[in-house]
Design a protein around this motif. Structure first.
Motif, PDB file in Angstrom:
ATOM      1  N   PRO A  55      -4.293   6.958  -8.930  1.00 45.63           N
ATOM      2  CA  PRO A  55      -4.361   5.381  -8.272  1.00 45.63           C
ATOM      3  C   PRO A  55      -5.598   5.231  -7.457  1.00 45.63           C
ATOM      4  O   PRO A  55      -6.055   4.032  -7.428  1.00 45.63           O
ATOM      5  CB  PRO A  55      -3.057   5.508  -7.342  1.00 45.63           C
ATOM      6  CG  PRO A  55      -2.045   6.708  -7.919  1.00 45.63           C
ATOM      7  CD  PRO A  55      -2.986   7.784  -8.532  1.00 45.63           C
ATOM      8  N   LYS A  56      -5.882   6.166  -6.641  1.00 47.29           N
ATOM      9  CA  LYS A  56      -7.146   5.989  -5.820  1.00 47.29           C
ATOM     10  C   LYS A  56      -8.511   5.780  -6.780  1.00 47.29           C
ATOM     11  O   LYS A  56      -9.162   4.840  -6.523  1.00 47.29           O
ATOM     12  CB  LYS A  56      -7.500   7.099  -5.011  1.00 47.29           C
ATOM     13  CG  LYS A  56      -6.225   7.515  -3.901  1.00 47.29           C
ATOM     14  CD  LYS A  56      -6.569   8.678  -3.174  1.00 47.29           C
ATOM     15  CE  LYS A  56      -5.227   8.789  -2.097  1.00 47.29           C
ATOM     16  NZ  LYS A  56      -4.082   8.766  -2.371  1.00 47.29           N
ATOM     17  N   ASP A  57      -8.443   6.534  -7.924  1.00 49.84           N
ATOM     18  CA  ASP A  57      -9.771   6.391  -8.700  1.00 49.84           C
ATOM     19  C   ASP A  57      -9.701   5.066  -9.533  1.00 49.84           C
ATOM     20  O   ASP A  57     -10.679   4.195  -9.660  1.00 49.84           O
ATOM     21  CB  ASP A  57     -10.066   7.567  -9.822  1.00 49.84           C
ATOM     22  CG  ASP A  57     -10.544   8.766  -9.201  1.00 49.84           C
ATOM     23  OD1 ASP A  57     -10.935   8.606  -7.957  1.00 49.84           O
ATOM     24  OD2 ASP A  57     -10.206   9.855  -9.806  1.00 49.84           O
ATOM     25  N   PHE A  58      -8.438   4.624  -9.846  1.00 46.45           N
ATOM     26  CA  PHE A  58      -8.293   3.258 -10.340  1.00 46.45           C
ATOM     27  C   PHE A  58      -8.648   2.121  -9.568  1.00 46.45           C
ATOM     28  O   PHE A  58      -9.483   1.179  -9.878  1.00 46.45           O
ATOM     29  CB  PHE A  58      -6.920   3.011 -10.669  1.00 46.45           C
ATOM     30  CG  PHE A  58      -6.756   3.254 -12.623  1.00 46.45           C
ATOM     31  CD1 PHE A  58      -6.925   2.249 -13.242  1.00 46.45           C
ATOM     32  CD2 PHE A  58      -6.173   4.608 -12.823  1.00 46.45           C
ATOM     33  CE1 PHE A  58      -6.708   2.454 -14.617  1.00 46.45           C
ATOM     34  CE2 PHE A  58      -5.778   4.595 -14.259  1.00 46.45           C
ATOM     35  CZ  PHE A  58      -6.030   3.766 -15.057  1.00 46.45           C
ATOM     36  N   ALA A  59      -8.507   2.200  -8.082  1.00 45.74           N
ATOM     37  CA  ALA A  59      -8.734   1.303  -7.217  1.00 45.74           C
ATOM     38  C   ALA A  59     -10.079   1.283  -7.021  1.00 45.74           C
ATOM     39  O   ALA A  59     -10.681  -0.004  -6.953  1.00 45.74           O
ATOM     40  CB  ALA A  59      -7.800   1.705  -5.846  1.00 45.74           C
ATOM     41  N   GLU A  60     -10.740   2.569  -6.968  1.00 49.82           N
ATOM     42  CA  GLU A  60     -12.282   2.288  -6.750  1.00 49.82           C
ATOM     43  C   GLU A  60     -13.149   1.768  -7.849  1.00 49.82           C
ATOM     44  O   GLU A  60     -14.189   1.306  -7.721  1.00 49.82           O
ATOM     45  CB  GLU A  60     -12.692   3.908  -6.516  1.00 49.82           C
ATOM     46  CG  GLU A  60     -14.139   3.949  -6.057  1.00 49.82           C
ATOM     47  CD  GLU A  60     -14.590   5.248  -5.615  1.00 49.82           C
ATOM     48  OE1 GLU A  60     -15.655   5.480  -5.317  1.00 49.82           O
ATOM     49  OE2 GLU A  60     -13.414   6.162  -5.285  1.00 49.82           O
ATOM     50  N   THR A 230     -21.170  16.800  -4.887  1.00 45.19           N
ATOM     51  CA  THR A 230     -20.162  15.973  -5.345  1.00 45.19           C
ATOM     52  C   THR A 230     -19.129  16.359  -4.460  1.00 45.19           C
ATOM     53  O   THR A 230     -18.717  17.545  -4.264  1.00 45.19           O
ATOM     54  CB  THR A 230     -20.041  16.059  -6.852  1.00 45.19           C
ATOM     55  OG1 THR A 230     -20.931  15.750  -7.574  1.00 45.19           O
ATOM     56  CG2 THR A 230     -18.793  15.376  -7.276  1.00 45.19           C
ATOM     57  N   PHE A 231     -18.280  15.405  -3.980  1.00 41.78           N
ATOM     58  CA  PHE A 231     -17.013  15.680  -2.981  1.00 41.78           C
ATOM     59  C   PHE A 231     -15.852  14.978  -3.934  1.00 41.78           C
ATOM     60  O   PHE A 231     -15.729  14.143  -4.217  1.00 41.78           O
ATOM     61  CB  PHE A 231     -17.180  14.955  -1.715  1.00 41.78           C
ATOM     62  CG  PHE A 231     -18.220  15.759  -1.058  1.00 41.78           C
ATOM     63  CD1 PHE A 231     -17.844  16.434   0.134  1.00 41.78           C
ATOM     64  CD2 PHE A 231     -19.412  15.297  -1.061  1.00 41.78           C
ATOM     65  CE1 PHE A 231     -18.956  17.217   0.650  1.00 41.78           C
ATOM     66  CE2 PHE A 231     -20.582  15.579  -0.288  1.00 41.78           C
ATOM     67  CZ  PHE A 231     -20.354  16.635   0.614  1.00 41.78           C
ATOM     68  N   LEU A 232     -14.730  16.000  -4.233  1.00 40.94           N
ATOM     69  CA  LEU A 232     -13.462  15.632  -5.002  1.00 40.94           C
ATOM     70  C   LEU A 232     -12.498  15.981  -3.842  1.00 40.94           C
ATOM     71  O   LEU A 232     -12.646  16.800  -2.943  1.00 40.94           O
ATOM     72  CB  LEU A 232     -13.417  16.113  -5.993  1.00 40.94           C
ATOM     73  CG  LEU A 232     -14.514  16.290  -6.944  1.00 40.94           C
ATOM     74  CD1 LEU A 232     -14.294  17.247  -8.055  1.00 40.94           C
ATOM     75  CD2 LEU A 232     -14.779  14.963  -7.513  1.00 40.94           C
ATOM     76  N   GLN A 233     -11.255  15.359  -4.318  1.00 41.98           N
ATOM     77  CA  GLN A 233     -10.077  15.560  -3.547  1.00 41.98           C
ATOM     78  C   GLN A 233      -8.816  16.047  -4.325  1.00 41.98           C
ATOM     79  O   GLN A 233      -8.982  15.601  -5.395  1.00 41.98           O
ATOM     80  CB  GLN A 233      -9.666  14.305  -2.830  1.00 41.98           C
ATOM     81  CG  GLN A 233     -10.490  13.962  -1.475  1.00 41.98           C
ATOM     82  CD  GLN A 233     -11.527  13.265  -1.931  1.00 41.98           C
ATOM     83  OE1 GLN A 233     -11.842  12.249  -2.803  1.00 41.98           O
ATOM     84  NE2 GLN A 233     -12.752  13.549  -1.145  1.00 41.98           N
ATOM     85  N   ARG A 234      -8.043  16.982  -3.844  1.00 45.17           N
ATOM     86  CA  ARG A 234      -6.883  17.097  -4.352  1.00 45.17           C
ATOM     87  C   ARG A 234      -5.686  16.947  -3.257  1.00 45.17           C
ATOM     88  O   ARG A 234      -5.764  17.515  -2.250  1.00 45.17           O
ATOM     89  CB  ARG A 234      -6.577  18.651  -5.065  1.00 45.17           C
ATOM     90  CG  ARG A 234      -7.652  19.171  -6.120  1.00 45.17           C
ATOM     91  CD  ARG A 234      -7.113  18.670  -7.386  1.00 45.17           C
ATOM     92  NE  ARG A 234      -7.911  18.728  -8.458  1.00 45.17           N
ATOM     93  CZ  ARG A 234      -7.774  19.917  -9.309  1.00 45.17           C
ATOM     94  NH1 ARG A 234      -6.703  20.781  -9.011  1.00 45.17           N
ATOM     95  NH2 ARG A 234      -8.566  20.200 -10.513  1.00 45.17           N
ATOM     96  N   TYR A 235      -4.651  16.092  -3.767  1.00 43.37           N
ATOM     97  CA  TYR A 235      -3.702  15.708  -2.740  1.00 43.37           C
ATOM     98  C   TYR A 235      -2.347  16.388  -3.051  1.00 43.37           C
ATOM     99  O   TYR A 235      -1.798  16.622  -4.053  1.00 43.37           O
ATOM    100  CB  TYR A 235      -3.677  14.353  -3.226  1.00 43.37           C
ATOM    101  CG  TYR A 235      -4.739  13.139  -2.719  1.00 43.37           C
ATOM    102  CD1 TYR A 235      -4.836  13.094  -1.551  1.00 43.37           C
ATOM    103  CD2 TYR A 235      -5.527  12.836  -3.476  1.00 43.37           C
ATOM    104  CE1 TYR A 235      -5.921  12.048  -1.009  1.00 43.37           C
ATOM    105  CE2 TYR A 235      -6.477  12.167  -3.086  1.00 43.37           C
ATOM    106  CZ  TYR A 235      -6.873  11.999  -1.782  1.00 43.37           C
ATOM    107  OH  TYR A 235      -8.056  11.077  -1.350  1.00 43.37           O
ATOM    108  N   ILE A 236      -1.852  16.721  -1.877  1.00 46.74           N
ATOM    109  CA  ILE A 236      -0.499  17.535  -1.894  1.00 46.74           C
ATOM    110  C   ILE A 236       0.452  16.336  -1.041  1.00 46.74           C
ATOM    111  O   ILE A 236       0.326  15.887  -0.302  1.00 46.74           O
ATOM    112  CB  ILE A 236      -0.671  18.685  -0.815  1.00 46.74           C
ATOM    113  CG1 ILE A 236      -1.580  19.874  -1.555  1.00 46.74           C
ATOM    114  CG2 ILE A 236       0.968  19.176  -0.578  1.00 46.74           C
ATOM    115  CD1 ILE A 236      -3.021  19.582  -1.374  1.00 46.74           C
TER     116      ILE A 236
END
Length: 453
Positions: A55-60, A230-236
């Motif tokens: 959802p965050k990538d779609f929003a961006e 490059t900075f990536l996130q993984r969400y818990i």
């Protein structure tokens, strides 16, 4: 009659290494298909810690209307969210995101099948490399119904070439067929006891040619326009019970500060520390000194990365964590996987640290460097890896910045990738935002402490 099966069910593989933009490319493909009137519903299946990224990538990135629901929670909640998507009254691409482990569960598989997605995106498709696993069989059935399919993976072939079969069975059954044993007999050389073990491969050139006939491979070396970092996130996502405990700790900390007279940076940071320990999975019970493990969410997310990146792709990895119990927990996980690793934390003698670093840099069998960020974030070179995972960070921007430079320094030939494990809706997000602004919380927090609770 002509065979229309392949014409109707189109599949393509985006075999991009980590950080090369496979999620962005998949969103562009889905959006273009939507705008062309070919796709209205998209099902994204991903590892649990990646679901919340979509959802965050779609929003961006999406320049089109999209309604995205992450199907998490109990079965009834997941089914309700899927139903809400169907009943959305406005024109938009409808996107359902779910984790692999849930696709084959009773009631959920049937609902996904009946939802009849036009496009299915199989993110980190190596998750279905085992042809007879329940989640693989579920994905094959769902894929047989979908008109368009994508697999996204930096490591489609992992321990052996046999891993390709199940992913391509989902993607396009005409490439390698629908019979695993025929595929194995075609490309594998069997031996060992009763000839049940794969001892080698044959005709690999043909196998790779077929693989790439409906796929595109991008490596970091080829992606010349990648940024240096490059900075990536993984969400818990916390369970309801875990969230309730977190909120209680937060309320108690706020109340103590509100009524505690003089506010100083150490007092605020101590309260934040307790929240941060909890997002890492640990809780110090009242009257106790030793932290107790209460959640494995972050550890599970890290384990996914270790499986994909170290075990399957054969690449070295640096892991930073702030707290000693986290270091111990991660170490046990690596030992269980029989991975050789080096570790530096507060109790490791200064005179021993140089050899530990040298071993990681030069020994091809030492795959992971595990370190406490306050102890090993300064002055050492870890360029044998180009990827670093932050299990947790400290509040000091200078220390965080120094830790970034452990892999991003002279001798590094590749783009550096940093993955932050973030527990959603917690102090993790607040601290990361502050660090992104290059703020040192110890200096700014006295006047703004209410923003952190």
């Amino acid at each position: 009659m002509p065979n229309t099966e392949n014409a109707i069910h189109k599949g393509f593989g985006l075999l991009f290494e980590m950080g090369c933009g496979k999620t962005l490319t998949a969103i562009m493909i889905a959006g273009t298909a939507y705008q062309m009137g070919k796709v209205e519903k998209v099902l994204v299946v991903a590892p649990t810690s990646v679901c919340s990224v979509w959802p965050k990538d779609f929003a961006e990135f999406a320049d089109f209307k999209a309604n995205i629901k992450v199907l998490m929670g109990d079965k009834n909640r997941r089914l309700k969210l899927l139903n809400d998507l169907d009943n959305f009254p406005f024109k938009a691409l409808k996107v359902a995101v779910i984790n692999y482990e849930s696709t084959w569960r009773e009631g959920i598989f049937e609902a996904l099948y009946d939802w009849d997605a036009d496009m299915i995106i199989c993110d980190e498709s190596q998750r279905i490399k085992t042809h007879d696993a329940e989640q693989s069989k579920a994905m094959h059935k769902l894929g047989d119904r979908a008109r368009y399919k994508l697999i996204l993976s930096g490591t489609p072939v992992q321990n052996n070439a046999i891993d390709l079969y199940s992913q391509y069975r989902f993607l396009d059954p005409t490439i390698f067929g629908t019979n695993f044993y025929q595929f194995r007999n075609r490309y594998a050389i069997m031996g060992g006891f009763n000839r049940h073990q794969i001892v080698g491969y044959k005709d690999l050139d043909q196998l790779i040619q077929k693989e790439h006939s409906i796929a595109y491979r991008v490596t970091k070396d080829e992606a010349l326009d990648l940024p240096e970092q490059t900075f990536l996130q993984r969400y818990i996502t916390m369970t309801g019970k875990e969230k309730n405990i977190y909120d209680r700790i937060k309320r108690e900390s706020f109340a103590e500060l509100e009524n505690g007279g003089q506010i100083t940076a150490p007092t605020v940071l101590t309260k934040l520390l307790r929240l941060q320990q909890y997002t890492g999975g640990f809780l110090v019970a009242d009257g106790q000194e030793k932290p107790e493990l209460v959640s494995r969410g972050k550890l599970n997310a890290l384990e996914e990365i270790v499986d994909d990146y170290v075990i399957d792709a054969g690449k070295k990895l640096v892991i930073f964590a702030r707290f000693r119990p986290e270091i111990d927990l991660i170490g046990k996980m690596l030992e269980k996987k029989k991975l050789r690793y080096g570790s530096i934390y507060g109790d490791v003698k200064l005179e021993d640290r140089g050899d530990i670093v040298k071993d990681f840099q030069t020994n091809p069998e030492t795959m992971v460097f595990l370190a406490q960020i306050d102890t090993a974030g300064l002055g050492i070179t870890l360029t044998a890896a180009d990827t670093c995972v932050y299990y947790s960070v400290n509040f000091n921007y200078a220390a965080y910045s120094q830790s970034l430079a452990r892999i991003h320094r002279i001798g590094q030939k590749n783009t550096c990738t940093y993955i932050h494990l973030i527990t959603e809706g917690t102090i993790d997000e607040v601290v990361l935002k502050a660090l992104a602004k290059k703020e040192d919380l110890a200096k700014t927090i006295v006047d703004e402490w209410r923003n952190y609770f």
